[in-house]
Each structure stands twice: as structure tokens, then as C-alpha cells.
Design a protein around this motif. Structure first.
Motif, mmCIF file in Angstrom:
data_model
loop_
_atom_site.group_PDB
_atom_site.id
_atom_site.type_symbol
_atom_site.label_atom_id
_atom_site.label_comp_id
_atom_site.label_asym_id
_atom_site.label_seq_id
_atom_site.Cartn_x
_atom_site.Cartn_y
_atom_site.Cartn_z
ATOM 1 N N SER A 1 0.778 -0.993 -0.134
ATOM 2 C CA SER A 1 0.122 -0.207 0.068
ATOM 3 C C SER A 1 0.765 0.918 0.105
ATOM 4 O O SER A 1 0.311 2.542 0.043
ATOM 5 C CB SER A 1 -1.370 -0.062 1.187
ATOM 6 O OG SER A 1 0.057 -0.050 2.511
ATOM 7 N N SER A 2 2.058 0.553 0.093
ATOM 8 C CA SER A 2 2.715 2.310 0.197
ATOM 9 C C SER A 2 3.793 1.946 -1.104
ATOM 10 O O SER A 2 4.355 1.395 -2.343
ATOM 11 C CB SER A 2 4.027 2.225 0.430
ATOM 12 O OG SER A 2 4.365 1.236 0.925
ATOM 13 N N PRO B 1 2.555 6.912 1.274
ATOM 14 C CA PRO B 1 1.094 6.027 1.258
ATOM 15 C C PRO B 1 0.627 5.805 -0.379
ATOM 16 O O PRO B 1 0.624 6.652 -1.113
ATOM 17 C CB PRO B 1 -0.090 6.374 2.338
ATOM 18 C CG PRO B 1 0.669 7.085 2.952
ATOM 19 C CD PRO B 1 2.137 7.506 2.266
ATOM 20 N N ALA B 2 0.268 4.794 -0.818
ATOM 21 C CA ALA B 2 -0.343 4.996 -2.150
ATOM 22 C C ALA B 2 -1.380 6.227 -2.638
ATOM 23 O O ALA B 2 -1.633 5.904 -3.974
ATOM 24 C CB ALA B 2 -0.646 3.476 -2.881
ATOM 25 N N SER B 3 -1.856 5.818 -1.459
ATOM 26 C CA SER B 3 -3.345 6.781 -1.591
ATOM 27 C C SER B 3 -3.000 8.290 -1.791
ATOM 28 O O SER B 3 -3.861 9.652 -1.798
ATOM 29 C CB SER B 3 -4.219 6.914 -0.097
ATOM 30 O OG SER B 3 -3.665 6.198 0.984
ATOM 31 N N THR B 4 -1.610 8.533 -1.408
ATOM 32 C CA THR B 4 -0.973 10.222 -1.782
ATOM 33 C C THR B 4 -1.500 10.480 -2.880
ATOM 34 O O THR B 4 -1.594 9.837 -3.717
ATOM 35 C CB THR B 4 0.245 10.024 -0.866
ATOM 36 O OG1 THR B 4 0.442 9.792 -0.218
ATOM 37 C CG2 THR B 4 0.449 11.728 -1.610
ATOM 38 N N GLY B 5 -2.258 11.910 -2.871
ATOM 39 C CA GLY B 5 -2.552 12.972 -4.308
ATOM 40 C C GLY B 5 -1.921 13.601 -4.336
ATOM 41 O O GLY B 5 -1.046 14.344 -3.779
ATOM 42 N N GLU C 1 -1.380 16.579 -1.131
ATOM 43 C CA GLU C 1 -0.392 15.459 -0.124
ATOM 44 C C GLU C 1 1.260 16.017 -0.658
ATOM 45 O O GLU C 1 2.054 16.181 0.129
ATOM 46 C CB GLU C 1 -0.636 14.363 0.792
ATOM 47 C CG GLU C 1 -2.380 14.229 0.914
ATOM 48 C CD GLU C 1 -3.312 13.985 0.077
ATOM 49 O OE1 GLU C 1 -4.797 14.417 0.463
ATOM 50 O OE2 GLU C 1 -2.976 14.009 -0.941
ATOM 51 N N SER D 1 -4.310 12.165 -9.687
ATOM 52 C CA SER D 1 -5.058 11.888 -8.462
ATOM 53 C C SER D 1 -4.146 11.737 -7.567
ATOM 54 O O SER D 1 -3.490 12.341 -7.111
ATOM 55 C CB SER D 1 -6.065 10.318 -8.600
ATOM 56 O OG SER D 1 -5.930 9.592 -9.730
ATOM 57 N N THR D 2 -3.983 10.868 -7.298
ATOM 58 C CA THR D 2 -3.309 9.548 -6.183
ATOM 59 C C THR D 2 -2.068 8.532 -6.613
ATOM 60 O O THR D 2 -2.205 8.793 -7.799
ATOM 61 C CB THR D 2 -4.089 8.939 -5.327
ATOM 62 O OG1 THR D 2 -4.592 7.492 -6.147
ATOM 63 C CG2 THR D 2 -5.383 10.039 -4.977
ATOM 64 N N GLU E 1 -1.467 5.430 -6.343
ATOM 65 C CA GLU E 1 -2.188 4.503 -6.438
ATOM 66 C C GLU E 1 -2.530 3.862 -8.317
ATOM 67 O O GLU E 1 -2.650 4.260 -8.631
ATOM 68 C CB GLU E 1 -4.470 4.573 -6.084
ATOM 69 C CG GLU E 1 -4.110 3.814 -4.428
ATOM 70 C CD GLU E 1 -5.432 4.067 -3.835
ATOM 71 O OE1 GLU E 1 -6.099 3.799 -4.766
ATOM 72 O OE2 GLU E 1 -5.727 4.155 -2.309
ATOM 73 N N THR F 1 4.938 -0.648 -7.238
ATOM 74 C CA THR F 1 5.721 -0.487 -5.235
ATOM 75 C C THR F 1 7.079 -0.966 -5.441
ATOM 76 O O THR F 1 7.291 -1.073 -4.447
ATOM 77 C CB THR F 1 4.642 -1.576 -4.800
ATOM 78 O OG1 THR F 1 4.626 -2.855 -5.537
ATOM 79 C CG2 THR F 1 3.355 -0.777 -4.890
#
Length: 202
Positions: free
Chosen positions: A20-21, A42-46, A49, A76-77, A79, A83
Motif C-alpha cells: 500500500s506504499s 502511501p499509495a493513496s497520496t494525492g 499531499e 489523482s493518487t 495508486e 511498488t
């Protein structure tokens, strides 16, 4: 056996965290230099951030940035990015335009007997030309707001006006399909059978 299960659970937890990173290296688009060592985020970082991260590392205050992976802009992010490798993430500063909001009307130019349908500043910004439903073209002093000249001749609503690049002439088009070019004398161009809604000089 219980210890082995706990160890296996811990390994799975670490694997999930790793998955997830994303490991990124922030690189300047302008200089090509890295902003610092590679970071795990984090992979959710947009984008928001990432902007905060760059501002923190560069000790700036809320400066906007765009981010690119290769030639593709990050929208977007993170994701979906690999990885298992370091991602070179290029950052590029965006221009900041500070526009003061208008809080009042600067001037009013009364004169047309019907609706004003078109208006344009001259190239030197000293004169405003307007066309209206009263079939006239009017010139105004842009600084004082006073009328200069009223041009008559159109037989229908004047829908558009356009200054020549040197400001020496003005073209106007009306609802009947007629174009008039005002340059000391007037030239009339009549080929369109319907409304003239736009004019441009070549």
C-alpha cells in the motif's frame, strides 16, 4: 505453533503495508536535481499531499505544483504505480495569478437607444467601440467614459465589432448579414444572407 502463527501474521501485515506504499524520488523538472532521498509514501497520496510535502522540503508557503510520472501528469493518487521500484516523480511549479476582485462598477456609458450587443477596446485601450440594437456603432473615450462618435448606416441590430490590429479601422456586423468597415470612409460588404455573429482581421 502459536508463535509461528504470530510471526506469519506479522509478515503478512508488513507485506500489506509494503503493497500500500510507493517509494518516490522527487525531481525538479527544471534542474533535474532530486529534492532529497527517496521516500516511502502511501499509495493513496494525492497531488494535494505531494504539494504539501514539496513545500515542506523546500520551506515554502502553499506554492502550487504539478507532478509527472514520465510524460504523464499525475491527476489523482499514486495508486496503480509499481511498488517494487523507485518512482521518479517530477515536480513543476505552477504560476500563481493574484487578481483583485472587482467590488464596484468602474464606469457606465449611457447612449444606445436599445440593448448593447457588442463592445471592444481598441488595441491601445484608449477607445471603446460598441454596437447595439439601435443599429448604431458608437465610440467612447475609455478613460473618461464620454461619447466620441456615433456611426449610422446599419439597418439592423449590430451584433459584433472588431478593431483592426493597428486600431485604424473598425469592422461591424449586423443581423441582416451586412458588414461595414469604418476607416474615415465606410466600406459595405454584403454577401452573408443571415446574421453576422463574429468578425476577425487576417
Amino acid at each position: 505453533r502459536e508463535g509461528a502463527m504470530e510471526e506469519e501474521s506479522e509478515q503478512k501485515k508488513k507485506a500489506r503495508v509494503a503493497a500500500s506504499s510507493v517509494r518516490i524520488e522527487l525531481v525538479s523538472s527544471r534542474s533535474g536535481e532530486a529534492l532529497g532521498p527517496a521516500l516511502d509514501v502511501p499509495a493513496s497520496t494525492g497531488v494535494e499531499e505531494l504539494e504539501k510535502l514539496v513545500n515542506t522540503l523546500k520551506e515554502e508557503a502553499n506554492k502550487p505544483y504539478a507532478f509527472y510520472v514520465g510524460e504523464k501528469q499525475l491527476e489523482s493518487t499514486l495508486e496503480g504505480l509499481p511498488t517494487e521500484e523507485v518512482i521518479r516523480l517530477r515536480y513543476e511549479a505552477l504560476a500563481v495569478f493574484r487578481v483583485r476582485r472587482a467590488t464596484r462598477c468602474g464606469n457606465t456609458l449611457p447612449g444606445h437607444a436599445d440593448a448593447v450587443l457588442a463592445a471592444a477596446y481598441s488595441p491601445d485601450s484608449k477607445t471603446v467601440a460598441s454596437g447595439g440594437g439601435d443599429a448604431t456603432v458608437r465610440f467612447w473615450d475609455a478613460l473618461t467614459g464620454t461619447p466620441r462618435t456615433t456611426l449610422s448606416g446599419h439597418r439592423a441590430h449590430v451584433l459584433c465589432v472588431s478593431w483592426s490590429p493597428d486600431g485604424g479601422a473598425l469592422a461591424s456586423g449586423d443581423r441582416s448579414g451586412e458588414i461595414r468597415v469604418w476607416e474615415g470612409t465606410v466600406s459595405v460588404l454584403k454577401k452573408h444572407t443571415k446574421w453576422i455573429t463574429a468578425l476577425a482581421w487576417a
